[in-house]
Scaffold this motif. Structure first.
Motif, PDB file in Angstrom:
ATOM      1  N   TYR A   1       0.841  -1.206   0.000  1.00  0.00           N
ATOM      2  CA  TYR A   1       0.000   0.000   0.000  1.00  0.00           C
ATOM      3  C   TYR A   1       0.876   1.255   0.000  1.00  0.00           C
ATOM      4  O   TYR A   1       0.659   2.176  -0.788  1.00  0.00           O
ATOM      5  CB  TYR A   1      -0.928  -0.008   1.222  1.00  0.00           C
ATOM      6  CG  TYR A   1      -1.733   1.258   1.385  1.00  0.00           C
ATOM      7  CD1 TYR A   1      -2.905   1.453   0.673  1.00  0.00           C
ATOM      8  CD2 TYR A   1      -1.316   2.266   2.251  1.00  0.00           C
ATOM      9  CE1 TYR A   1      -3.648   2.627   0.818  1.00  0.00           C
ATOM     10  CE2 TYR A   1      -2.044   3.433   2.405  1.00  0.00           C
ATOM     11  CZ  TYR A   1      -3.207   3.605   1.687  1.00  0.00           C
ATOM     12  OH  TYR A   1      -3.933   4.768   1.825  1.00  0.00           O
ATOM     13  N   LEU A   2       1.874   1.283   0.881  1.00  0.00           N
ATOM     14  CA  LEU A   2       2.756   2.453   0.978  1.00  0.00           C
ATOM     15  C   LEU A   2       3.522   2.689  -0.323  1.00  0.00           C
ATOM     16  O   LEU A   2       3.647   3.828  -0.777  1.00  0.00           O
ATOM     17  CB  LEU A   2       3.724   2.288   2.152  1.00  0.00           C
ATOM     18  CG  LEU A   2       3.063   2.314   3.534  1.00  0.00           C
ATOM     19  CD1 LEU A   2       4.067   1.890   4.607  1.00  0.00           C
ATOM     20  CD2 LEU A   2       2.481   3.690   3.834  1.00  0.00           C
ATOM     21  N   ALA A   3       4.009   1.607  -0.940  1.00  0.00           N
ATOM     22  CA  ALA A   3       4.732   1.742  -2.214  1.00  0.00           C
ATOM     23  C   ALA A   3       3.809   2.280  -3.303  1.00  0.00           C
ATOM     24  O   ALA A   3       4.215   3.115  -4.120  1.00  0.00           O
ATOM     25  CB  ALA A   3       5.309   0.392  -2.631  1.00  0.00           C
ATOM     26  N   THR A   4       2.555   1.831  -3.292  1.00  0.00           N
ATOM     27  CA  THR A   4       1.589   2.290  -4.289  1.00  0.00           C
ATOM     28  C   THR A   4       1.244   3.763  -4.083  1.00  0.00           C
ATOM     29  O   THR A   4       1.297   4.566  -5.022  1.00  0.00           O
ATOM     30  CB  THR A   4       0.300   1.440  -4.223  1.00  0.00           C
ATOM     31  OG1 THR A   4       0.649   0.065  -4.410  1.00  0.00           O
ATOM     32  CG2 THR A   4      -0.706   1.862  -5.273  1.00  0.00           C
ATOM     33  N   MET A   5       0.892   4.116  -2.871  1.00  0.00           N
ATOM     34  CA  MET A   5       0.465   5.485  -2.581  1.00  0.00           C
ATOM     35  C   MET A   5       1.588   6.499  -2.789  1.00  0.00           C
ATOM     36  O   MET A   5       1.342   7.632  -3.183  1.00  0.00           O
ATOM     37  CB  MET A   5      -0.057   5.599  -1.149  1.00  0.00           C
ATOM     38  CG  MET A   5      -1.324   4.814  -0.884  1.00  0.00           C
ATOM     39  SD  MET A   5      -2.747   5.398  -1.830  1.00  0.00           S
ATOM     40  CE  MET A   5      -2.901   4.151  -3.073  1.00  0.00           C
ATOM     41  N   ASN A   6       2.834   6.080  -2.535  1.00  0.00           N
ATOM     42  CA  ASN A   6       3.986   6.979  -2.665  1.00  0.00           C
ATOM     43  C   ASN A   6       4.769   6.761  -3.953  1.00  0.00           C
ATOM     44  O   ASN A   6       5.809   7.382  -4.154  1.00  0.00           O
ATOM     45  CB  ASN A   6       4.914   6.814  -1.455  1.00  0.00           C
ATOM     46  CG  ASN A   6       4.221   7.194  -0.166  1.00  0.00           C
ATOM     47  OD1 ASN A   6       3.630   8.257  -0.063  1.00  0.00           O
ATOM     48  ND2 ASN A   6       4.268   6.310   0.808  1.00  0.00           N
ATOM     49  N   ASP A   7       4.283   5.854  -4.811  1.00  0.00           N
ATOM     50  CA  ASP A   7       4.975   5.472  -6.050  1.00  0.00           C
ATOM     51  C   ASP A   7       6.469   5.262  -5.788  1.00  0.00           C
ATOM     52  O   ASP A   7       7.336   5.841  -6.428  1.00  0.00           O
ATOM     53  CB  ASP A   7       4.756   6.529  -7.137  1.00  0.00           C
ATOM     54  CG  ASP A   7       5.113   5.999  -8.518  1.00  0.00           C
ATOM     55  OD1 ASP A   7       5.141   4.762  -8.711  1.00  0.00           O
ATOM     56  OD2 ASP A   7       5.387   6.829  -9.413  1.00  0.00           O
ATOM     57  N   ASP A   8       6.737   4.407  -4.807  1.00  0.00           N
ATOM     58  CA  ASP A   8       8.096   4.161  -4.309  1.00  0.00           C
ATOM     59  C   ASP A   8       8.659   2.871  -4.905  1.00  0.00           C
ATOM     60  O   ASP A   8       8.353   1.774  -4.442  1.00  0.00           O
ATOM     61  CB  ASP A   8       8.037   4.081  -2.778  1.00  0.00           C
ATOM     62  CG  ASP A   8       9.403   3.960  -2.134  1.00  0.00           C
ATOM     63  OD1 ASP A   8      10.352   3.457  -2.778  1.00  0.00           O
ATOM     64  OD2 ASP A   8       9.517   4.340  -0.957  1.00  0.00           O
TER      65      ASP A   8
ATOM     66  N   GLY B   1      -5.602  -1.176  -1.017  1.00  0.00           N
ATOM     67  CA  GLY B   1      -6.323  -1.625   0.170  1.00  0.00           C
ATOM     68  C   GLY B   1      -7.211  -2.814  -0.121  1.00  0.00           C
ATOM     69  O   GLY B   1      -7.826  -2.897  -1.175  1.00  0.00           O
ATOM     70  N   CYS B   2      -7.290  -3.698   0.832  1.00  0.00           N
ATOM     71  CA  CYS B   2      -8.018  -4.964   0.686  1.00  0.00           C
ATOM     72  C   CYS B   2      -9.521  -4.785   0.478  1.00  0.00           C
ATOM     73  O   CYS B   2     -10.121  -5.451  -0.343  1.00  0.00           O
ATOM     74  CB  CYS B   2      -7.749  -5.809   1.936  1.00  0.00           C
ATOM     75  SG  CYS B   2      -8.587  -7.387   1.987  1.00  0.00           S
ATOM     76  N   ARG B   3     -10.116  -3.876   1.234  1.00  0.00           N
ATOM     77  CA  ARG B   3     -11.579  -3.764   1.210  1.00  0.00           C
ATOM     78  C   ARG B   3     -12.102  -2.522   0.494  1.00  0.00           C
ATOM     79  O   ARG B   3     -13.270  -2.187   0.603  1.00  0.00           O
ATOM     80  CB  ARG B   3     -12.130  -3.800   2.640  1.00  0.00           C
ATOM     81  CG  ARG B   3     -11.848  -5.101   3.352  1.00  0.00           C
ATOM     82  CD  ARG B   3     -12.563  -5.220   4.686  1.00  0.00           C
ATOM     83  NE  ARG B   3     -12.416  -4.084   5.550  1.00  0.00           N
ATOM     84  CZ  ARG B   3     -13.444  -3.402   6.088  1.00  0.00           C
ATOM     85  NH1 ARG B   3     -14.680  -3.749   5.869  1.00  0.00           N
ATOM     86  NH2 ARG B   3     -13.207  -2.368   6.890  1.00  0.00           N
ATOM     87  N   VAL B   4     -11.245  -1.840  -0.239  1.00  0.00           N
ATOM     88  CA  VAL B   4     -11.676  -0.650  -0.976  1.00  0.00           C
ATOM     89  C   VAL B   4     -11.567  -0.915  -2.477  1.00  0.00           C
ATOM     90  O   VAL B   4     -10.866  -1.829  -2.905  1.00  0.00           O
ATOM     91  CB  VAL B   4     -10.841   0.604  -0.596  1.00  0.00           C
ATOM     92  CG1 VAL B   4     -10.996   0.937   0.869  1.00  0.00           C
ATOM     93  CG2 VAL B   4      -9.377   0.409  -0.940  1.00  0.00           C
ATOM     94  N   GLU B   5     -12.272  -0.112  -3.252  1.00  0.00           N
ATOM     95  CA  GLU B   5     -12.158  -0.209  -4.702  1.00  0.00           C
ATOM     96  C   GLU B   5     -10.742   0.177  -5.113  1.00  0.00           C
ATOM     97  O   GLU B   5     -10.119   1.025  -4.487  1.00  0.00           O
ATOM     98  CB  GLU B   5     -13.163   0.733  -5.375  1.00  0.00           C
ATOM     99  CG  GLU B   5     -14.605   0.331  -5.187  1.00  0.00           C
ATOM    100  CD  GLU B   5     -14.954  -0.988  -5.838  1.00  0.00           C
ATOM    101  OE1 GLU B   5     -14.497  -1.244  -6.974  1.00  0.00           O
ATOM    102  OE2 GLU B   5     -15.690  -1.775  -5.206  1.00  0.00           O
ATOM    103  N   GLY B   6     -10.264  -0.439  -6.161  1.00  0.00           N
ATOM    104  CA  GLY B   6      -8.943  -0.083  -6.665  1.00  0.00           C
ATOM    105  C   GLY B   6      -8.061  -1.297  -6.839  1.00  0.00           C
ATOM    106  O   GLY B   6      -8.466  -2.433  -6.578  1.00  0.00           O
ATOM    107  N   VAL B   7      -6.862  -1.047  -7.277  1.00  0.00           N
ATOM    108  CA  VAL B   7      -5.912  -2.107  -7.585  1.00  0.00           C
ATOM    109  C   VAL B   7      -5.504  -2.872  -6.328  1.00  0.00           C
ATOM    110  O   VAL B   7      -5.461  -2.306  -5.230  1.00  0.00           O
ATOM    111  CB  VAL B   7      -4.680  -1.520  -8.329  1.00  0.00           C
ATOM    112  CG1 VAL B   7      -3.867  -0.628  -7.419  1.00  0.00           C
ATOM    113  CG2 VAL B   7      -3.823  -2.616  -8.920  1.00  0.00           C
ATOM    114  N   LYS B   8      -5.257  -4.175  -6.507  1.00  0.00           N
ATOM    115  CA  LYS B   8      -4.789  -5.052  -5.430  1.00  0.00           C
ATOM    116  C   LYS B   8      -3.592  -5.849  -5.952  1.00  0.00           C
ATOM    117  O   LYS B   8      -3.468  -6.063  -7.149  1.00  0.00           O
ATOM    118  CB  LYS B   8      -5.873  -6.054  -5.031  1.00  0.00           C
ATOM    119  CG  LYS B   8      -7.243  -5.442  -4.904  1.00  0.00           C
ATOM    120  CD  LYS B   8      -7.760  -5.505  -3.508  1.00  0.00           C
ATOM    121  CE  LYS B   8      -9.109  -4.853  -3.359  1.00  0.00           C
ATOM    122  NZ  LYS B   8      -9.188  -3.456  -3.653  1.00  0.00           N
TER     123      LYS B   8
END
Length: 110
Positions: free
Chosen positions: A18-25, A53-60
């Motif tokens: 999640y952190l890597a995705t949100m921060n494009d790290d 995120g597991c329970r939200v819409e979006g990429v997993k």
């Protein structure tokens, strides 16, 4: 319940994917892919480390989307999290996660 608490009780906001995705790290993606590949004895590459995120819409991640037994079970039962399941205390599917992450159980019962 906070939508960033996964079905198993883990806090997605503290997950390296999640952190890597949100921060494009990219460095965190590489580090996470290497660790997860070793832990799961599976070919996990940095480009697989994308999750909102597991329970939200979006990429997993591929694991979370299609291989996680906890997520599949909860979705099949139509429950918000394992905390809503009457079998939580004796469940072998989520048991290992809860044993290794006491905060996950607290999140589910909170």
């Amino acid at each position: 319940m906070n939508k960033m608490i996964a079905y198993c009780g883990l806090d997605c906001e503290h997950c390296d994917a999640y952190l890597a995705t949100m921060n494009d790290d990219q460095e965190l993606r590489k580090k996470t892919a290497k660790l997860w590949a070793e832990l799961n004895n599976a070919p996990i590459l940095p480009e697989h480390i994308n999750c909102q995120g597991c329970r939200v819409e979006g990429v997993k991640t591929v694991f979370c989307d299609s291989m996680c037994g906890v997520r599949q079970c909860a979705m099949k039962k139509g429950i918000d999290t394992c905390g809503d399941c009457s079998e939580l205390e004796r469940c072998s599917i989520v048991g290992a996660i809860l044993e290794n992450n006491p905060s996950a159980l607290k999140n589910l019962k909170g």
